[in-house]
Design an enzyme around this catalytic site. Structure first.
Site, PDB file in Angstrom:
ATOM      1  N   ASP A  89      35.289  62.534  60.078  1.00 22.86           N
ATOM      2  CA  ASP A  89      35.994  63.507  60.917  1.00 22.86           C
ATOM      3  C   ASP A  89      36.359  64.700  60.032  1.00 22.86           C
ATOM      4  O   ASP A  89      37.246  64.600  59.184  1.00 22.86           O
ATOM      5  CB  ASP A  89      37.270  62.893  61.510  1.00 22.86           C
ATOM      6  CG  ASP A  89      36.996  61.832  62.572  1.00 22.86           C
ATOM      7  OD1 ASP A  89      35.839  61.358  62.659  1.00 22.86           O
ATOM      8  OD2 ASP A  89      37.934  61.468  63.298  1.00 22.86           O
ATOM      9  N   LYS A 152      36.633  67.106  68.246  1.00 24.21           N
ATOM     10  CA  LYS A 152      37.903  66.373  68.225  1.00 24.21           C
ATOM     11  C   LYS A 152      39.058  67.367  68.272  1.00 24.21           C
ATOM     12  O   LYS A 152      38.989  68.430  67.649  1.00 24.21           O
ATOM     13  CB  LYS A 152      37.946  65.516  66.950  1.00 24.21           C
ATOM     14  CG  LYS A 152      39.268  64.806  66.669  1.00 24.21           C
ATOM     15  CD  LYS A 152      39.147  63.958  65.403  1.00 24.21           C
ATOM     16  CE  LYS A 152      40.500  63.460  64.916  1.00 24.21           C
ATOM     17  NZ  LYS A 152      40.427  62.666  63.690  1.00 24.21           N
ATOM     18  N   LYS A 181      36.723  63.636  71.230  1.00 26.09           N
ATOM     19  CA  LYS A 181      37.761  62.726  70.739  1.00 26.09           C
ATOM     20  C   LYS A 181      39.139  63.357  70.896  1.00 26.09           C
ATOM     21  O   LYS A 181      39.374  64.481  70.449  1.00 26.09           O
ATOM     22  CB  LYS A 181      37.505  62.371  69.271  1.00 26.09           C
ATOM     23  CG  LYS A 181      38.582  61.457  68.667  1.00 26.09           C
ATOM     24  CD  LYS A 181      38.213  61.007  67.261  1.00 26.09           C
ATOM     25  CE  LYS A 181      39.381  60.311  66.565  1.00 26.09           C
ATOM     26  NZ  LYS A 181      39.044  59.871  65.200  1.00 26.09           N
TER      27      LYS A 181
END
Length: 223
Positions: A89, A152, A181
Site C-alpha cells: 500500500d 485506497k 479500499k
C-alpha cells in the site's frame, strides 16, 4: 458476505511491539482475514508466521506522508517483496498532485507497480481528506494509468478517514476492474457494510475482530 475476507487486519502504529504484531497475525489466522497490514520492519516475521495460511502479507510504502522519493519507494517495494510481502500500500506524492504535477505522481506510482510486477498487488493511498473531489478523481485516474491494482482512501494518520461518498466517487472513477479500499475510521460492522455498499472491495481496519463479531467495544483506533 464473508466480511473477514475483505479485511486487511492492520497494525501500523509506531509503538507496536512484537507481541502486538503477533496478536494481529494470530487473529488473522483465526478469522481468516484477507491480509495483515504491517510496517516493513515486521514483514519477514509475518511472512514466516503466515506460511501455509490463506492470509496475505501487506505492507506500506512511502508511509504515511508519501513525500519520499520515487527511487526510495521503488526500493522499499523490492525490499518488502524480498522479505515476503505479497501486497503493498503506497502513498502518492500528495504535494505534487496538488501542484498539478501529474507526471511526477504517475511516475511515482508506475515505478512501484513495476517493482512489484507479478509479485505483489499494489494499492495506491490517495489521502482523500487532503484532496478536493477533482484531485481525488485525478489521483484515481493516474493510479489506473500507472497500472495499480487498487486505490485506497487514507493512511489513517492524517486529518480524516474513509467516507462512503469518497468510496462511491473512487469506484465511479476507476470502474469495475480496479479495487477500492476503504481505510481510516472503519470501526464497526455497520461502517464496513456502508463502505462495501458504496463500492469498496477491501477494508483496512485495526478493529477487524470487532467488525467480524459485530461488536463495537475495542474499536477505538483511527485505522
Amino acid at each position: 458476505m464473508n466480511i473477514a475476507k475483505l479485511i486487511d487486519h492492520t497494525i501500523l502504529k509506531a509503538n507496536a511491539t512484537k507481541e502486538d504484531v503477533m496478536k494481529v497475525i494470530e487473529e488473522a489466522k483465526e478469522y481468516k482475514f484477507a491480509s495483515v497490514c504491517i510496517n516493513p520492519t515486521w514483514v519477514k516475521l509475518a511472512a514466516e508466521e503466515l506460511a501455509g495460511h490463506d492470509v496475505d502479507v501487506c505492507t506500506v510504502i512511502g508511509f504515511p506522508l508519501g513525500a519520499s522519493t520515487t527511487e526510495t519507494k521503488a526500493f522499499e517495494t523490492k525490499d518488502a517483496i524480498a522479505k515476503g510481502a505479497t501486497e503493498v500500500d503506497m502513498v502518492i506524492n500528495v504535494g505534487a498532485l496538488k501542484d498539478g504535477d501529474d507526471e511526477l505522481v504517475e511516475k511515482d506510482i508506475y515505478e512501484v507497480v513495476q517493482a512489484a510486477k507479478g509479485k505483489a498487488l499494489v494499492k495506491v493511498i490517495i489521502e482523500t481528506c487532503l484532496l478536493t473531489d477533482e484531485e481525488k478523481v485525478r489521483a484515481c485516474e493516474l493510479s489506473v494509468k500507472a497500472g495499480a491494482d487498487f486505490v485506497k482512501t487514507s493512511t489513517g494518520f492524517s486529518t480524516g478517514g474513509a467516507t462512503a461518498e469518497d468510496i462511491a466517487l473512487m469506484r465511479k472513477t476507476v470502474g469495475p476492474n480496479v479495487g477500492v479500499k476503504a481505510s481510516g475510521g472503519v470501526r464497526t460492522r455497520e461502517d464496513a457494510d456502508k463502505m462495501v455498499a458504496a463500492g469498496a472491495s477491501r477494508i483496512g481496519a485495526s478493529a477487524s475482530v470487532a467488525i467480524v463479531l459485530n461488536d463495537a467495544k475495542d474499536a477505538t483506533d483511527n485505522y
